[in-house]
Design a protein around this motif. Structure first.
Motif, PDB file in Angstrom:
ATOM      1  N   ASP A   1      19.962   4.542 114.469  1.00  0.00           N
ATOM      2  CA  ASP A   1      20.737   4.091 115.623  1.00  0.00           C
ATOM      3  C   ASP A   1      19.957   4.419 116.893  1.00  0.00           C
ATOM      4  O   ASP A   1      19.614   5.574 117.138  1.00  0.00           O
TER       5      ASP A   1
ATOM      6  N   ARG B   1      19.693   9.248 115.068  1.00  0.00           N
ATOM      7  CA  ARG B   1      20.357   8.722 116.246  1.00  0.00           C
ATOM      8  C   ARG B   1      19.491   9.103 117.444  1.00  0.00           C
ATOM      9  O   ARG B   1      19.224  10.278 117.671  1.00  0.00           O
TER      10      ARG B   1
ATOM     11  N   GLU C   1      30.582   5.123 122.080  1.00  0.00           N
ATOM     12  CA  GLU C   1      29.134   5.305 121.891  1.00  0.00           C
ATOM     13  C   GLU C   1      28.774   5.738 120.469  1.00  0.00           C
ATOM     14  O   GLU C   1      27.595   5.841 120.126  1.00  0.00           O
ATOM     15  N   TRP C   2      29.780   6.056 119.671  1.00  0.00           N
ATOM     16  CA  TRP C   2      29.523   6.556 118.316  1.00  0.00           C
ATOM     17  C   TRP C   2      30.272   5.729 117.277  1.00  0.00           C
ATOM     18  O   TRP C   2      30.489   6.178 116.153  1.00  0.00           O
TER      19      TRP C   2
ATOM     20  N   THR D   1      28.430   5.265 114.122  1.00  0.00           N
ATOM     21  CA  THR D   1      27.590   6.413 113.801  1.00  0.00           C
ATOM     22  C   THR D   1      28.476   7.609 113.486  1.00  0.00           C
ATOM     23  O   THR D   1      28.895   8.338 114.374  1.00  0.00           O
ATOM     24  N   ASN D   2      28.748   7.740 112.209  1.00  0.00           N
ATOM     25  CA  ASN D   2      29.697   8.765 111.798  1.00  0.00           C
ATOM     26  C   ASN D   2      28.981  10.085 111.516  1.00  0.00           C
ATOM     27  O   ASN D   2      28.230  10.208 110.549  1.00  0.00           O
TER      28      ASN D   2
ATOM     29  N   ASN E   1      26.273  12.686 126.967  1.00  0.00           N
ATOM     30  CA  ASN E   1      26.075  12.974 125.542  1.00  0.00           C
ATOM     31  C   ASN E   1      26.397  14.446 125.276  1.00  0.00           C
ATOM     32  O   ASN E   1      25.667  15.353 125.680  1.00  0.00           O
TER      33      ASN E   1
END
Lengths: 252, 446
Positions: free
Chosen positions: B309, B280, B64-65, B68-69, B151
């Motif tokens: 994101d 995000r 899921e990431w 997206t760091n 999450n």
């Protein structure tokens, strides 16, 4: 008004226009006829500034201004209008908003203030009638879901709204039934004046029964090979273009 | 709660030497355990923090990431729960012309009454969430939904949130004006803020919520981990706008969890514009009763090196529901847009109508889009569709417009508006729509 001298243009390195000359004066209608591939649509697109066409020589002056040096929008602002053979559908851009932007961008170029909303709408109402265009069509997304005839009528509606000096009609008759053809031609005839001029590109004589030209030019293999009065169109209709092959070799 | 905040502030002074956010959070939590508050909340914080501590911040190894760091954002220290000087807060960056609304202002996550203009309205309750413990709606719904998602950032928020909003709309109450919630980021030291909102619309209640995100000039780098839970009881209607117009100093992690009962309608309009460096969003909608309708719309125009994101989940749990999702991304320059949309249609959810569409228009050679539409269907009598397109400016259309005298820049604006049209035309609020269209035009101008 329009003065084209020795215009040469190519697409993807293929030479299409090979030294075309044409002079159009205010108040005149010129028809350009010729077989497929002769360069008719290329002429319209080169003048309007489509960037897939490369101009390799010559000039095209509109009232003394060389169009070939200008961006497509500035050519339009100088008074050139191309009625597209295949008008583009743009969902999400309303016809009215599009026209308002165009009218005001042209006015800004000429140093005029934006048109008042009321005046603009009045003009829309008036010009719609020319091509029997309903308010419904005018308010829809630009050409989205329009029939072939509606698209062409919309081109003439835009022409009426923008009031250019020189209009090029690129096969405006293609895909039109006889009723739509009459409406379009009727619109154009009402727009004719001593101050503007039309270049009508067509395959068929039929359109010229309605929009009667002052001159007929035959475009063949990238050049105008013959010019005559409106009767030349009838001759072409009868004889076709095959006889031009000979003509071309003779002049080449 | 005052004790809690002063506890955190004190703690922050002792932990500023920590060099990563994670270490800071661990130290903060240890001190927090001595703070007095209702025992059930303390226990909830403890459990949530335990989970957060086990997993830590998600890394790009987590599916899921993947794109997206968070490392560059979390590998640094922040001031936690800093005192905010609210003397000269100017919230005009959030102004929406023509929008007549109740205004609610949160500065670095704290509800600031002085800047809010909330006339009394019977049936509408708005209060800081830290003062809402005794409310029935709070007791019934707080942390009951978002915390069930996987999450981990929700756990972090539940463990250490310090402020936010509790909004309650009484049964059959239609709130007279939209609620305009303005999230302000400001401060001269880098800070980390965690806001927690709970919005409850009771049966047949109606409310329109517009949330704007702004950064005041000269604000230091900030990271905001915000969680909102939204509950719609039977027949409730919620229109919910996110308008992200913050500046590059601001970074956002936002989780929105929507829980819907029968005949309710939830519309989310998620608008991200040039500005915030990192956004995000996790937006999850659970359709947990029959005849529920949910719409998720997104319009994301990014520029420079922005990263936006949007992860969404539409979870059809019961029959006869309808969901409709349409996201449009327009990344420019070197910016990146991510879209991940999951639709679940569970075994019980027969006669579901689910639609999802994601369209992307890339402007500029270095702009990127990562998109992943996903549909998982476990029922057999459903209508579902999903699709995704990638494109650039349509050169034909651009030439057509220019040939009519329209300048290249205006032509591009018209075409982007046209691209966004499928989404903007769904906006329920005309003032917000006009405002967002204006922001799009502005965001395209260079």
């Amino acid at each position: 008004m329009l003065n084209i001298k020795n215009l040469q243009a190519s697409v993807e390195d293929k030479e299409i226009l090979k030294g075309l000359n044409l002079e159009v004066k205010a108040g005149e209608v010129h028809a350009i006829m010729g077989p497929n591939g002769a360069g008719k649509s290329t002429l319209g697109n080169v003048l309007a500034g489509r960037d897939s066409y490369e101009v390799t020589g010559g000039e095209a002056l509109l009232d003394g201004v060389d169009l070939l040096d200008l961006s497509p929008e500035d050519r339009a602002r100088e008074g050139l209008f191309l009625a597209f053979q295949y008008p583009v559908e743009i969902p999400g851009v309303s016809n009215i908003n599009f026209l308002k932007t165009a009218v005001n961008d042209i006015r800004e170029y000429k140093g005029l203030p934006p048109m008042e909303a009321k005046e603009f709408l009045q003009m829309v109402k008036e010009k719609q009638k020319l091509v029997e265009f309903s308010a419904n069509l005018a308010n829809r997304s630009l050409n989205e879901g329009f029939s072939g005839g509606e698209k062409k009528r919309n081109e003439i509606f835009q022409l009426a709204m923008l009031n250019p000096k020189l209009a090029i009609l690129d096969e405006t008759d293609s895909g039109l039934d006889i009723d739509a053809l009459r409406i379009v031609a009727n619109g154009v005839n009402q727009l004719r004046s001593k101050d503007n001029a039309f270049v009508v590109i067509t395959h068929y004589q039929r359109l010229l029964d309605y929009i009667v030209p002052d001159f007929v030019h035959v475009l063949y293999n990238g050049r105008i090979v013959k010019t005559g009065p409106k009767e030349l169109a009838l001759e072409l209709e009868e004889k076709g273009y095959d006889w031009l092959k000979e003509y071309d070799t003779q002049t080449a | 709660m005052e004790e809690l905040i002063s506890g955190l502030t004190k703690n922050n002074m002792s932990t500023i030497v920590e060099d990563t956010l994670y270490q800071q959070l661990v130290s903060t939590f240890q001190e927090l355990e001595t703070v007095q508050e209702p025992a059930d909340l303390t226990e909830r914080r403890r459990q949530a923090f335990e989970r957060f501590q086990q997993e830590g911040f998600p890394t790009v190894k987590h599916e899921e990431w993947k794109y997206t760091n968070l490392h560059p954002l979390t590998n640094t220290a922040y001031v936690l729960n800093a005192d905010v000087n609210v003397d000269d807060i100017d919230v005009s960056k959030a102004d929406i012309p023509g929008l007549d609304a109740h205004r609610i202002v949160l500065v670095n996550g704290q509800y600031v009454l002085a800047f809010s203009s909330l006339e009394d309205e019977i049936g509408l309750t708005v209060k800081p969430i830290e003062e809402a413990h005794a409310e029935e709606g709070f007791q019934k719904h707080y942390a009951a939904y978002a915390d069930k998602s996987d999450n981990i950032l929700v756990q972090l928020n539940t463990a250490l949130q310090t402020s936010g909003l509790y909004i309650h709309v009484a049964p059959n109450k239609a709130v007279s004006k939209p609620l305009h919630i303005i999230h302000v980021a400001t401060g001269d030291q880098p800070f980390f803020a965690q806001t927690r909102n709970l919005i409850v619309a009771e049966h047949h209640a109606e409310v329109e919520i517009v949330e704007s995100f702004i950064t005041l000039d000269a604000a230091a780098k900030n990271l905001n981990n915000k969680v909102s839970e939204i509950v719609l009881a039977e027949g409730a209607k919620v229109q919910h706008y996110y308008i992200q117009v913050a500046d590059a100093a601001s970074n956002y992690l936002q989780h929105t969890e929507v829980y819907q009962e029968q005949y309710s309608l939830y519309n989310n309009y998620n608008c991200n514009l040039p500005g915030a460096s990192f956004v995000r969003n996790n937006i999850n909608v659970r359709l947990d009763a029959e005849n529920v309708e949910s719409h998720l719309y997104g319009i994301n125009l990014t520029s420079d090196k922005q990263f936006v994101d949007n992860h969404t989940i539409v979870d059809h749990l019961k029959p006869h529901c309808e969901s409709y999702e349409w996201y449009k991304n327009i990344p420019q320059d070197e910016s990146t847009a991510v879209f991940n949309g999951k639709i679940f249609v569970r075994e019980d959810a027969q006669k579901t109508n689910a639609f999802q569409q994601n369209n992307n228009m890339l402007i500029g050679d270095k702009a990127s889009v990562y998109t992943k539409p996903q549909l998982e269907i476990f029922a057999d009598d459903v209508k579902c569709s999903h699709g995704c397109t990638m494109g650039q400016f349509d050169d034909e259309a651009l030439f057509y417009l220019r040939s009519r005298g329209i300048g290249e820049e205006s032509a591009r604006v018209l075409l982007v508006h046209a691209f966004a049209f499928d989404v903007t035309t769904r906006f329920s609020n005309e003032a917000v729509r006009a405002y967002v269209e204006g922001l799009i035009a502005e965001g395209l101008e260079k």
